[in-house]
Structures are given as C-alpha cells and as structure tokens.
Write an enzyme that holds these catalytic residues in place. Structure first.
Site, PDB file in Angstrom:
ATOM      1  N   TYR A  66      26.403  72.910  49.841  1.00 17.24           N
ATOM      2  CA  TYR A  66      26.299  73.092  48.386  1.00 17.24           C
ATOM      3  C   TYR A  66      25.079  72.376  47.819  1.00 17.24           C
ATOM      4  CZ  TYR A  66      30.508  75.802  47.973  1.00 17.24           C
ATOM      5  OH  TYR A  66      31.392  76.859  48.054  1.00 17.24           O
ATOM      6  N   ARG A  69      22.257  74.690  48.404  1.00 18.82           N
ATOM      7  CA  ARG A  69      22.322  75.822  47.460  1.00 18.82           C
ATOM      8  C   ARG A  69      21.934  75.348  46.064  1.00 18.82           C
ATOM      9  NH1 ARG A  69      28.037  78.599  48.347  1.00 18.82           N
ATOM     10  NH2 ARG A  69      27.208  80.144  46.859  1.00 18.82           N
ATOM     11  N   GLN A  99      30.431  87.121  39.820  1.00 18.33           N
ATOM     12  CA  GLN A  99      30.959  86.393  40.967  1.00 18.33           C
ATOM     13  C   GLN A  99      29.995  85.271  41.368  1.00 18.33           C
ATOM     14  OE1 GLN A  99      32.514  89.468  44.035  1.00 18.33           O
ATOM     15  NE2 GLN A  99      31.325  90.668  42.562  1.00 18.33           N
ATOM     16  N   HIS A 117      34.121  82.896  39.733  1.00 16.88           N
ATOM     17  CA  HIS A 117      34.275  82.021  40.906  1.00 16.88           C
ATOM     18  C   HIS A 117      33.711  80.622  40.670  1.00 16.88           C
ATOM     19  CE1 HIS A 117      34.464  85.946  43.463  1.00 16.88           C
ATOM     20  NE2 HIS A 117      35.586  85.719  42.811  1.00 16.88           N
ATOM     21  N   CYS A 125      37.367  66.386  40.703  1.00 22.92           N
ATOM     22  CA  CYS A 125      37.963  65.509  41.716  1.00 22.92           C
ATOM     23  C   CYS A 125      38.979  66.324  42.515  1.00 22.92           C
ATOM     24  CB  CYS A 125      38.657  64.332  41.040  1.00 22.92           C
ATOM     25  SG  CYS A 125      39.464  63.236  42.229  1.00 22.92           S
ATOM     26  N   CYS A 145      34.907  60.070  43.408  1.00 23.26           N
ATOM     27  CA  CYS A 145      35.359  60.006  42.006  1.00 23.26           C
ATOM     28  C   CYS A 145      35.693  58.552  41.695  1.00 23.26           C
ATOM     29  CB  CYS A 145      36.597  60.872  41.846  1.00 23.26           C
ATOM     30  SG  CYS A 145      37.396  60.717  40.237  1.00 23.26           S
ATOM     31  N   GLY A 184      24.790  94.814  42.437  1.00 25.36           N
ATOM     32  CA  GLY A 184      24.558  93.810  43.471  1.00 25.36           C
ATOM     33  C   GLY A 184      25.809  93.182  44.040  1.00 25.36           C
TER      34      GLY A 184
HETATM   35  C1  BV8 Z   1      42.617  84.873  45.764  1.00 25.34           C
HETATM   36  C2  BV8 Z   1      32.563  81.004  45.189  1.00 25.34           C
HETATM   37  C3  BV8 Z   1      44.944  84.608  45.333  1.00 25.34           C
HETATM   38  C4  BV8 Z   1      32.226  79.955  46.197  1.00 25.34           C
HETATM   39  C5  BV8 Z   1      33.528  82.986  46.296  1.00 25.34           C
HETATM   40  C6  BV8 Z   1      42.625  89.941  53.442  1.00 25.34           C
HETATM   41  C7  BV8 Z   1      42.358  91.182  52.917  1.00 25.34           C
HETATM   42  C8  BV8 Z   1      41.978  91.303  51.542  1.00 25.34           C
HETATM   43  C9  BV8 Z   1      41.838  90.167  50.690  1.00 25.34           C
HETATM   44  C10 BV8 Z   1      42.121  88.959  51.268  1.00 25.34           C
HETATM   45  C11 BV8 Z   1      42.517  88.847  52.611  1.00 25.34           C
HETATM   46  N1  BV8 Z   1      42.705  87.574  52.862  1.00 25.34           N
HETATM   47  C12 BV8 Z   1      42.472  86.864  51.704  1.00 25.34           C
HETATM   48  C13 BV8 Z   1      42.118  87.724  50.742  1.00 25.34           C
HETATM   49  C14 BV8 Z   1      41.741  87.403  49.389  1.00 25.34           C
HETATM   50  C15 BV8 Z   1      40.267  86.901  49.383  1.00 25.34           C
HETATM   51  C16 BV8 Z   1      39.301  87.999  49.760  1.00 25.34           C
HETATM   52  O1  BV8 Z   1      38.991  88.880  48.962  1.00 25.34           O
HETATM   53  N2  BV8 Z   1      38.770  87.900  51.013  1.00 25.34           N
HETATM   54  C17 BV8 Z   1      37.793  88.936  51.466  1.00 25.34           C
HETATM   55  C18 BV8 Z   1      36.725  88.260  52.294  1.00 25.34           C
HETATM   56  C19 BV8 Z   1      38.518  89.989  52.279  1.00 25.34           C
HETATM   57  N3  BV8 Z   1      40.042  86.512  48.006  1.00 25.34           N
HETATM   58  C20 BV8 Z   1      40.353  85.243  47.679  1.00 25.34           C
HETATM   59  O2  BV8 Z   1      40.700  84.371  48.466  1.00 25.34           O
HETATM   60  C21 BV8 Z   1      40.247  84.948  46.203  1.00 25.34           C
HETATM   61  N4  BV8 Z   1      41.431  84.251  45.747  1.00 25.34           N
HETATM   62  O3  BV8 Z   1      42.750  86.033  46.144  1.00 25.34           O
HETATM   63  O4  BV8 Z   1      43.613  84.072  45.274  1.00 25.34           O
HETATM   64  C22 BV8 Z   1      45.327  84.353  46.741  1.00 25.34           C
HETATM   65  C23 BV8 Z   1      45.506  83.030  47.102  1.00 25.34           C
HETATM   66  C24 BV8 Z   1      45.976  82.796  48.398  1.00 25.34           C
HETATM   67  C25 BV8 Z   1      46.090  83.847  49.379  1.00 25.34           C
HETATM   68  C26 BV8 Z   1      45.810  85.168  48.964  1.00 25.34           C
HETATM   69  C27 BV8 Z   1      45.425  85.424  47.632  1.00 25.34           C
HETATM   70  C28 BV8 Z   1      39.052  83.995  45.918  1.00 25.34           C
HETATM   71  C29 BV8 Z   1      37.761  84.724  46.176  1.00 25.34           C
HETATM   72  C30 BV8 Z   1      36.588  83.867  45.671  1.00 25.34           C
HETATM   73  C31 BV8 Z   1      35.951  83.104  46.809  1.00 25.34           C
HETATM   74  N5  BV8 Z   1      34.729  82.438  46.318  1.00 25.34           N
HETATM   75  N6  BV8 Z   1      32.429  82.350  45.794  1.00 25.34           N
HETATM   76  C32 BV8 Z   1      30.787  79.993  46.653  1.00 25.34           C
HETATM   77  O5  BV8 Z   1      30.046  80.901  46.205  1.00 25.34           O
HETATM   78  O6  BV8 Z   1      30.434  79.092  47.405  1.00 25.34           O
HETATM   79  S1  BV8 Z   1      33.359  84.612  46.913  1.00 25.34           S
HETATM   80  C33 BV8 Z   1      31.638  84.841  47.127  1.00 25.34           C
HETATM   81  O7  BV8 Z   1      31.522  85.862  48.083  1.00 25.34           O
HETATM   82  C34 BV8 Z   1      30.895  85.365  45.924  1.00 25.34           C
HETATM   83  O8  BV8 Z   1      31.316  84.752  44.735  1.00 25.34           O
HETATM   84  C35 BV8 Z   1      31.233  86.845  45.959  1.00 25.34           C
HETATM   85  O9  BV8 Z   1      32.474  87.097  45.355  1.00 25.34           O
HETATM   86  C36 BV8 Z   1      31.384  87.109  47.442  1.00 25.34           C
HETATM   87  C37 BV8 Z   1      30.159  87.792  47.969  1.00 25.34           C
HETATM   88  O10 BV8 Z   1      30.226  89.116  47.547  1.00 25.34           O
HETATM   89  P1  BV8 Z   1      28.958  89.744  46.745  1.00 25.34           P
HETATM   90  O11 BV8 Z   1      28.618  88.883  45.600  1.00 25.34           O
HETATM   91  O12 BV8 Z   1      29.294  91.172  46.536  1.00 25.34           O
HETATM   92  O13 BV8 Z   1      27.746  89.569  47.778  1.00 25.34           O
HETATM   93  P2  BV8 Z   1      27.548  90.272  49.182  1.00 25.34           P
HETATM   94  O14 BV8 Z   1      26.556  89.433  49.890  1.00 25.34           O
HETATM   95  O15 BV8 Z   1      28.851  90.581  49.809  1.00 25.34           O
HETATM   96  O16 BV8 Z   1      26.870  91.686  48.811  1.00 25.34           O
HETATM   97  C38 BV8 Z   1      25.627  91.690  48.140  1.00 25.34           C
HETATM   98  C39 BV8 Z   1      25.466  93.123  47.675  1.00 25.34           C
HETATM   99  O17 BV8 Z   1      24.249  93.189  46.914  1.00 25.34           O
HETATM  100  C40 BV8 Z   1      25.331  94.124  48.827  1.00 25.34           C
HETATM  101  O18 BV8 Z   1      26.097  95.281  48.513  1.00 25.34           O
HETATM  102  C41 BV8 Z   1      23.822  94.442  48.848  1.00 25.34           C
HETATM  103  O19 BV8 Z   1      23.572  95.783  49.244  1.00 25.34           O
HETATM  104  C42 BV8 Z   1      23.464  94.263  47.386  1.00 25.34           C
HETATM  105  N7  BV8 Z   1      22.067  93.861  47.125  1.00 25.34           N
HETATM  106  C43 BV8 Z   1      21.262  93.095  47.893  1.00 25.34           C
HETATM  107  N8  BV8 Z   1      20.051  92.915  47.264  1.00 25.34           N
HETATM  108  C44 BV8 Z   1      20.146  93.566  46.052  1.00 25.34           C
HETATM  109  C45 BV8 Z   1      21.435  94.157  45.966  1.00 25.34           C
HETATM  110  N9  BV8 Z   1      21.830  94.877  44.889  1.00 25.34           N
HETATM  111  C46 BV8 Z   1      20.932  95.025  43.859  1.00 25.34           C
HETATM  112  N10 BV8 Z   1      19.686  94.455  43.877  1.00 25.34           N
HETATM  113  C47 BV8 Z   1      19.265  93.738  44.943  1.00 25.34           C
HETATM  114  N11 BV8 Z   1      18.046  93.198  44.938  1.00 25.34           N
HETATM  115 ZN    ZN Z   2      39.566  61.447  40.816  1.00 25.41          ZN
END
Ligand code: BV8
Ligand code: ZN
Length: 242
Positions: A66, A69, A99, A117, A125, A145, A184
């Site tokens: 982090y 980043r 996101q 997110h 903390c 903390c 994106g």
């Molecule tokens: C939750 C913050 C309730 C931190 C992030 C199994 C199946 C399905 C779902 C799940 C599963 N197991 C668990 C889950 C749920 C899980 C999930 O969805 N997992 C996925 C991997 C399958 N979700 C969660 O856990 C969420 N919470 O559901 O809570 C719960 C609780 C307990 C148990 C179950 C459910 C929390 C999700 C949030 C996680 N935190 N970020 C940090 O950033 O450090 S997610 C992080 O990754 C980002 O925020 C973003 O959401 C994700 C990345 O996706 P994108 O942003 O779309 O980026 P990516 O690289 O994938 O794609 C880029 C795109 O841009 C591409 O299409 C590319 O072609 C395009 N592109 C590239 N260049 C350009 C462009 N477009 C335009 N212009 C350009 N120049």
């Molecule tokens: Zn604390």
C-alpha cells in the site's frame, strides 16, 4: 463525433448519468490495473494481498504494497477521461460510483463520487474505532495506533462487506439513472458488478467504454472499444453541441 452517434438522439432527454468506474479509468494516469502483469506485485497476486488474512499473516508486506501504491497514486494526475467526467456536470446531473481507491475523480473536480472500496488516503485501527486521513508515506510500517494495535488502510478487502451507507446510496443512484456509462472495469468483482443490473431494471441506457470485452458486454446498448481518455472527451462534446 462518430463513437456515440447511435445514442445522440436519446441523450437529449437524459437527466441523470451514473458512471461506474474501475482500474482502467486510471490506467492512462499510470496507475496499474488488477489484470494481467499489472495485477502482480513482487509476484504476489493483488487479489490475494487485498485480504484480511494476508494482512494478519504479514502486515509489513501488505503495508509495503500500500505504501508503494500510495507513492504511485500521489504522483499520478487525473487524465482526460477523469476531466471529461468532471466537466459533464456543467450539462447534466452526474454521479460517479468508483471501485478505485486513488481519489483521481475528486482530483479532477467531480463533486459526487462514491468510493465503493474505500480510499488509499484513509486509515483505521484494526481494533479500536480510530480513523484518519494520511497524505504522507509511513516511515514506520506497520504503523501503530495510539491504542497500540496496528493501523490498516481503510479500504474494503475481499471477504469484507462494503460500507453499507455507501452501498445503499450506490444502489439507489444506479436504479434511478437514465444513462449508465461503465468505464475501465472488468465487472468481475461483486457486488459492484451488479450496479448495471439496477440501471437496466430502470430501463437506463447502458454504455461500456473498454478496449476489451467484459463480463456484461452483451448486456450493453452501446460498446465503445477504446480507452477512457480517448472516448470520454468525445462523449462530453456531444452534450456541448446539444
Ligand atoms: C463482499 C480495494 C460480502 C482494495 C477491492 C466467488 C465468486 C463470486 C464472488 C465471490 C466469490 N468469492 C468471494 C466473492 C465476493 C468477492 C468477489 O467479487 N471476488 C471476485 C474476485 C470473484 N467480493 C468481495 O469479497 C467483496 N465483498 O462480497 O462482501 C461477502 C463477505 C464475505 C464473503 C462473501 C461475500 C469486496 C470486494 C472489494 C475488494 N476490494 N479493492 C484495494 O484496491 O487494494 S477490489 C479491486 O479489484 C478494485 O477495487 C476493483 O473492484 C477490482 C479490480 O477490478 P477492475 O477495477 O475492474 O480492474 P481490472 O484490472 O479487473 O480490469 C480493468 C479493466 O479496465 C479491464 O476490463 C481492461 O480491459 C480495462 N482497461 C484497461 N485500460 C483501460 C481500460 N478501460 C478503459 N481505458 C483504459 N485505458
Ligand atoms: Zn486503535
């Protein structure tokens, strides 16, 4: 003005536009996405590092990630895509559901941004309810903390629920918009990837801006296979003409 020609007529009576954005929105600002080679940090899978387990296993490693980043994001500037979204507020009601934790939409001047997110400048903390915003890099990691426990980035990790107030508002904005522009994002991560469904249920026009296919390309009314910094200024210029 070719890219958006097919919806030119419809945009006349568009009142509310919602943007759903992901890492691709900031790619042209030099912020890596989560896909492909970008998705690896020191060969760690970003999706694996962004978890509470990884943090408790090795808080120093997760903080190094982090911190790096933070350095990259603090050096990044909003690109023409971010600026176009901000400028659109002159012509119609705009809400951004992002996101991204990089704050570049706000830096570009967008006034209504929901960070689904969390944000890289926010910390909290891991035990008490201490929260703060830090714009500098941490010398000491993991930072502690005042209660003695370790601080963590105030972002949503996989397996953690989204801040409920933010998610509730996001669902409402999505289900009340006339036009949703999905920029994106691969739409792989839930629940953010359900937002286009709420808009579709409201018969909103769905537009995807992405050089590549996504999970929901077939659901879109219009697909623009181009980058956000190229396509969005052209999108906004359509409103200027009107
Ligand atoms: C939750 C913050 C309730 C931190 C992030 C199994 C199946 C399905 C779902 C799940 C599963 N197991 C668990 C889950 C749920 C899980 C999930 O969805 N997992 C996925 C991997 C399958 N979700 C969660 O856990 C969420 N919470 O559901 O809570 C719960 C609780 C307990 C148990 C179950 C459910 C929390 C999700 C949030 C996680 N935190 N970020 C940090 O950033 O450090 S997610 C992080 O990754 C980002 O925020 C973003 O959401 C994700 C990345 O996706 P994108 O942003 O779309 O980026 P990516 O690289 O994938 O794609 C880029 C795109 O841009 C591409 O299409 C590319 O072609 C395009 N592109 C590239 N260049 C350009 C462009 N477009 C335009 N212009 C350009 N120049
Ligand atoms: Zn604390």
């Amino acid at each position: 003005m070719k890219m958006f020609e097919s919806i030119k007529e419809q945009i006349r009576d568009i009142k509310k536009i919602v943007f759903v954005t992901g890492a691709g929105m900031s790619q042209e600002s030099g912020v890596p996405t989560f896909r492909g080679k970008d998705g690896l940090w020191r060969n760690y899978d970003a999706m694996k590092l962004a978890t509470i387990d990884a943090f408790y296993d090795n808080p120093k490693l997760v903080w190094e990630w982090y911190n790096e980043r933070r350095r990259n994001i603090f050096a990044a500037r909003p690109n023409l895509g971010h600026k176009a979204v901000a400028e659109l507020e002159k012509y119609t009601e705009v809400v951004v559901l992002t996101q991204n934790i990089d704050g570049l939409h706000q830096k570009a001047g967008s006034s209504e941004v929901l960070e689904l997110h969390g944000s890289i400048v926010k910390i909290k903390c891991s035990v008490c309810n201490f929260k703060d915003e830090i714009m500098v890099e941490f010398s000491e990691i993991p930072p502690l903390c005042k209660c003695g426990n370790i601080l963590r980035p105030d972002v949503v990790w996989f397996g953690e629920s989204l801040p409920q107030d933010v998610w509730q508002k996001a669902m409402i904005f999505a289900s009340q918009c006339d036009l949703m522009v999905i920029v994106g994002t691969s739409l792989v991560v839930s629940p953010a990837n359900t937002l286009p469904i709420y808009a579709k249920q409201n018969n909103a026009i769905l537009v995807e801006v992405n050089p590549e296919d996504t999970e929901m390309s077939s659901e879109m009314n219009l697909v623009i296979r181009n980058t956000s910094a190229v396509a969005l200024p052209e999108f906004v210029s359509m409103f200027k003409e009107n």
